[in-house]
Scaffold this active site. Structure first.
Site, PDB file in Angstrom:
ATOM      1  N   HIS A  97      37.493  34.215  44.076  1.00 22.54           N
ATOM      2  CA  HIS A  97      38.580  33.235  43.954  1.00 22.54           C
ATOM      3  C   HIS A  97      38.021  31.910  43.415  1.00 22.54           C
ATOM      4  O   HIS A  97      36.930  31.487  43.794  1.00 22.54           O
ATOM      5  CB  HIS A  97      39.239  33.025  45.321  1.00 22.54           C
ATOM      6  CG  HIS A  97      40.508  32.238  45.228  1.00 22.54           C
ATOM      7  ND1 HIS A  97      40.506  30.870  45.069  1.00 22.54           N
ATOM      8  CD2 HIS A  97      41.805  32.618  45.213  1.00 22.54           C
ATOM      9  CE1 HIS A  97      41.771  30.449  44.985  1.00 22.54           C
ATOM     10  NE2 HIS A  97      42.567  31.500  45.057  1.00 22.54           N
ATOM     11  N   GLU A 170      44.446  34.553  37.681  1.00 17.97           N
ATOM     12  CA  GLU A 170      44.897  33.265  38.216  1.00 17.97           C
ATOM     13  C   GLU A 170      44.307  32.129  37.390  1.00 17.97           C
ATOM     14  O   GLU A 170      43.176  31.685  37.670  1.00 17.97           O
ATOM     15  CB  GLU A 170      44.401  33.084  39.655  1.00 17.97           C
ATOM     16  CG  GLU A 170      44.866  34.101  40.641  1.00 17.97           C
ATOM     17  CD  GLU A 170      44.818  33.542  42.063  1.00 17.97           C
ATOM     18  OE1 GLU A 170      45.868  33.530  42.701  1.00 17.97           O
ATOM     19  OE2 GLU A 170      43.750  33.104  42.501  1.00 17.97           O
TER      20      GLU A 170
END
Ligand code: PGA
Length: 256
Positions: A97, A170
């Site tokens: 992430h 993302e």
């Protein structure tokens, strides 16, 4: 069509009462619609509490962690290993992430090691792509996406068997900002990622890999993205820790 909703709770919520409030809303959501797939990526300390709630209420959703160590075992204070996650049956782990790339300074090498360990221990990794150092550039860097996919998958492809592998695209500038790419761009990037995966892995392995979009998705804007055929679902941060958003999100994707 069944879309995945993966909830990345990050370092939220701030206490166990609020965890129970979120879970009550997950229960409401699951009672409203039967076909949606929810994966909750919770802070490790809440996993036992969430498991108890699932058992008490007899509800089902998947549960996972937000990160694993790039090391298999040893003296790494504060970290948890892939084998620990497997032994507790949590199954899913986020990997790479952007927030871990920024705050923990994880490199692509770390991400590749984590991916390898997740496969070795039969976890289902959710690999995040879309990180770049300059958060202000909104242009999609297709070369960077390809380089990262090659780096992460080439070394580890011999470890792939039946694990479920998910990629979450993302773009860093969309995370927590309220700004999103438009649906055409998300579709184009999804198709591009699938094509690169075919080049690296061959068609039969590549077509099993699912792709999510993440970055400022909420119950209002999900309408713009939910009909993208190629997309398998969403990774949702901020909106997933707002109790009333949870049933709205599942409702939105139940009519696709
Ligand atoms: P956001 O976060 O939905 O709050 O933008 C997404 C994520 O970081 O996974």
């Amino acid at each position: 069509m069944n879309k995945i909703l993966a909830f990345n709770w990050k370092m939220n919520p701030e206490n166990k009462e609020k965890v129970l409030e979120l879970l009550t809303n997950v229960q409401i959501a699951l009672n409203q619609v039967s076909t949606n797939e929810i994966i909750i990526l919770a802070p490790d300390i809440y996993l036992g509490l969430i498991d108890n709630f699932k058992q008490e209420k007899s509800i089902y959703f998947d549960l996972g962690v937000q990160d694993i160590s790039s090391q298999e075992k040893g003296a790494y204070t504060g970290q948890i290993s892939a084998s620990m996650v497997e032994s507790m049956n949590y199954i899913y782990t986020l990997i790479g992430h952007s927030e871990t790339r920024i705050y923990q300074k994880y490199t692509l090498e770390d991400i590749s090691l984590k991916f390898g360990l997740s496969l070795q221990y039969n976890l289902n990794p959710i690999i995040c792509l879309g990180y770049q150092e300059d958060k202000t550039i909104q242009e999609i860097d297709y070369d960077l996406l390809k380089q990262e996919l090659i780096f992460i998958f080439e070394k580890n492809k011999s470890l792939i068997n039946n694990q479920r592998i998910i990629i979450a695209y993302e773009p860093i500038w969309a995370i927590g900002t309220g700004v999103t790419p438009n649906a055409n761009i998300i579709e184009t990037v999804t198709i591009y990622i699938k094509r690169v995966l075919v080049e690296i892995l061959g068609i039969s392995l590549a077509q099993k890999i699912e792709i999510l979009y993440g970055g400022s998705v909420n119950s209002s804007n999900i309408k713009n993205f939910k009909y993208i055929q190629e997309l398998d679902g969403f990774l949702i941060g901020g909106a997933s820790v707002i109790p009333e958003e949870i049933p709205k999100l599942t409702q939105e994707i139940s009519d696709i």
